[in-house]
Scaffold this active site. Structure first.
Site, short mmCIF file in Angstrom:
data_model
loop_
_atom_site.label_atom_id
_atom_site.label_comp_id
_atom_site.label_asym_id
_atom_site.label_seq_id
_atom_site.Cartn_x
_atom_site.Cartn_y
_atom_site.Cartn_z
N ASP A 102 -28.00 -12.63 27.65
CA ASP A 102 -27.24 -12.12 26.51
C ASP A 102 -25.73 -12.11 26.71
O ASP A 102 -25.02 -11.31 26.08
CB ASP A 102 -27.72 -10.70 26.19
CG ASP A 102 -29.21 -10.63 25.93
OD1 ASP A 102 -29.66 -11.30 24.99
OD2 ASP A 102 -29.92 -9.92 26.67
N ASP A 157 -33.67 -15.93 20.71
CA ASP A 157 -32.44 -15.14 20.80
C ASP A 157 -31.34 -15.87 21.56
O ASP A 157 -30.14 -15.65 21.31
CB ASP A 157 -32.68 -13.81 21.51
CG ASP A 157 -33.94 -13.08 21.09
OD1 ASP A 157 -34.97 -13.73 20.88
OD2 ASP A 157 -33.88 -11.84 20.98
N THR A 217 -44.87 -14.32 21.33
CA THR A 217 -43.87 -13.37 20.84
C THR A 217 -43.95 -12.06 21.61
O THR A 217 -44.98 -11.73 22.21
CB THR A 217 -44.06 -13.08 19.34
OG1 THR A 217 -42.94 -12.33 18.85
CG2 THR A 217 -45.34 -12.30 19.08
N ARG A 229 -35.96 -11.38 12.40
CA ARG A 229 -34.71 -11.35 13.16
C ARG A 229 -34.55 -12.62 13.99
O ARG A 229 -33.44 -13.17 14.11
CB ARG A 229 -34.63 -10.11 14.04
CG ARG A 229 -33.23 -9.94 14.65
CD ARG A 229 -33.04 -8.54 15.21
NE ARG A 229 -33.44 -8.41 16.59
CZ ARG A 229 -34.31 -7.53 17.06
NH1 ARG A 229 -34.92 -6.70 16.24
NH2 ARG A 229 -34.58 -7.47 18.35
N TRP A 233 -31.46 -15.24 14.03
CA TRP A 233 -30.77 -15.72 15.24
C TRP A 233 -30.66 -17.25 15.21
O TRP A 233 -29.62 -17.81 15.55
CB TRP A 233 -31.53 -15.32 16.49
CG TRP A 233 -31.61 -13.88 16.90
CD1 TRP A 233 -32.68 -13.29 17.52
CD2 TRP A 233 -30.59 -12.86 16.82
NE1 TRP A 233 -32.40 -11.97 17.81
CE2 TRP A 233 -31.13 -11.68 17.40
CE3 TRP A 233 -29.29 -12.83 16.32
CZ2 TRP A 233 -30.41 -10.48 17.48
CZ3 TRP A 233 -28.58 -11.63 16.39
CH2 TRP A 233 -29.13 -10.49 16.96
#
Length: 387
Positions: A102, A157, A217, A229, A233
């Site tokens: 991230d 993500d 997932t 979501r 992304w």
């Protein structure tokens, strides 16, 4: 499918952004030095678990947005710059953090915005190092950046974080870094984006051969569903990849994801937490997915060669923002500490369900500021001043 109103009220967006400033001010005055992730019963400070450590850039990122907005309004609120620096600087050691995927979330929301204002070389050095650190997650067998979960895992993500590698590559003219970012995006495009534009949350690979095994997932309804979501992304992330590369494959993928979102979301633009959720949970919305999509659409609409489709994305983003402002903020309530209600963190772990979540707050503010900055809220392509 999303439906459009006849006009967007610019004042509504401005008032909501001012409300966001008030809520952030209250947060940092009540809990100085605290970096929240999600509310519990509307309160930021609680003993709920964090699960992962990925949201620290969003609070100072909002402060940078408020500072930029003040400059454009001729106000130059030094308060927000001072606070943004105060909350950004402690993140600097994480430019070497190899435990998360991230680093784009952490540094593009903070040091990138900081560098755009001051142009201090040391800030750029931090961004470049974050990109280099992020690139160390690359798995040659499989051609992907591994998720924080395990070496055989890829998350949708990560499409929001690969931009920090593209940035480092551009700043240093490092072809290897650029190649890593491109190969990861192409792998994600091939295995996590389906033909109809829907997306999987996670993909698993065979570490010995690099063979792709299956979609699965952690936060969606099931492996073959479309977690809203995650789709947002992808919409935003592939648009960013196109900005850095001008590779038409990435633009086409961003458009497919955008089209799936817009044709499958609720009429007001706010989706269910998963587009394939069963009937008993389908009414649970995720406003953070809507906020991310709105911000991604506002970026994407300016890249399209087709002005008609660009206007469709632009109008859709504004419609989403109108809904979020009118239905999902309680500006007359002192009991809720967040800005945007109705977000979802992790439904299966019961974390931040129907609450405010920090990424929802950040991308909501980013979208509001972008709409106002580009005068999108009341501007028609023919210049008439209304939608």
């Amino acid at each position: 499918m999303i439906q459009f109103g006849p006009e967007i009220d610019r004042t509504l967006l401005e008032d909501t952004l001012r409300f966001a400033e008030r809520q952030v001010t209250n947060l940092i005055e009540k809990h100085p030095g605290f970096y929240p992730i999600y509310t519990k019963s509307g309160k930021w400070k609680h003993d709920g678990p964090a699960w992962t450590h990925w949201c620290d850039g969003f609070l100072p990122g909002m402060m940078w947005i408020f500072h930029r907005r003040s400059l454009e309004n001729g106000e130059n609120k030094q308060y927000w710059m001072d606070k943004a620096i105060e909350y950004s600087r402690p993140l600097e050691p994480r430019q070497f953090d190899r435990d998360v995927h991230d680093l784009g979330f952490i540094f593009l929301s903070t040091y990138y915005r900081w560098y755009q204002i001051t142009r201090e070389p040391r800030l750029n050095d931090v961004l470049v190092q974050a990109g280099k650190t992020m690139s160390l997650r690359f798995q040659e067998k499989g051609q992907y950046l591994r998720s924080f979960v395990s070496e055989d895992s890829i998350f949708i993500d990560i499409m929001m974080n690969v931009a920090v590698i593209f940035y480092a590559a551009r700043e240093t003219n490092d072809r290897r870094l650029r190649d890593i970012a491109i190969r990861h995006a192409l792998t994600t495009r091939r295995y996590l984006v389906r033909g109809d534009g829907s997306t999987a949350h996670e993909g698993l690979f065979d570490l010995e051969t690099g063979e792709f095994l299956r979609q699965t997932t952690h936060q969606g309804y099931r492996g073959d569903s479309c977690w809203s979501r995650g789709l947002s992304w992808a919409l935003y992330g592939f648009g960013s990849c196109y900005e850095y590369t001008r590779d038409p494959r990435f633009l086409e993928t961003a458009e497919r994801c955008a089209d799936y979102f817009l044709t499958h979301t609720n009429a007001d633009g706010v989706p269910s937490w998963d587009f394939n959720a069963p009937e008993d949970t389908r009414k649970l919305l995720d406003t953070s997915a809507a906020a991310i999509a709105a911000s991604g659409l506002l970026r994407l609409c300016r890249m399209l060669p087709d002005p008609v489709k660009g206007f469709y994305y632009w109008s859709s983003a504004l419609r989403i923002l109108k809904t979020l402002c009118e239905k999902h903020t309680q500006q007359d309530s002192s009991n809720w500490e967040g800005i945007l209600q109705g977000g979802v963190y992790h439904i299966h772990k019961d974390l931040g369900v129907n609450e405010s979540v920090m990424w929802g707050e950040y991308f909501f503010c980013e979208a509001l500021e972008a709409a106002l900055r580009h005068n999108l809220a009341q501007k028609k392509p023919n210049g008439s001043g209304k939608l």
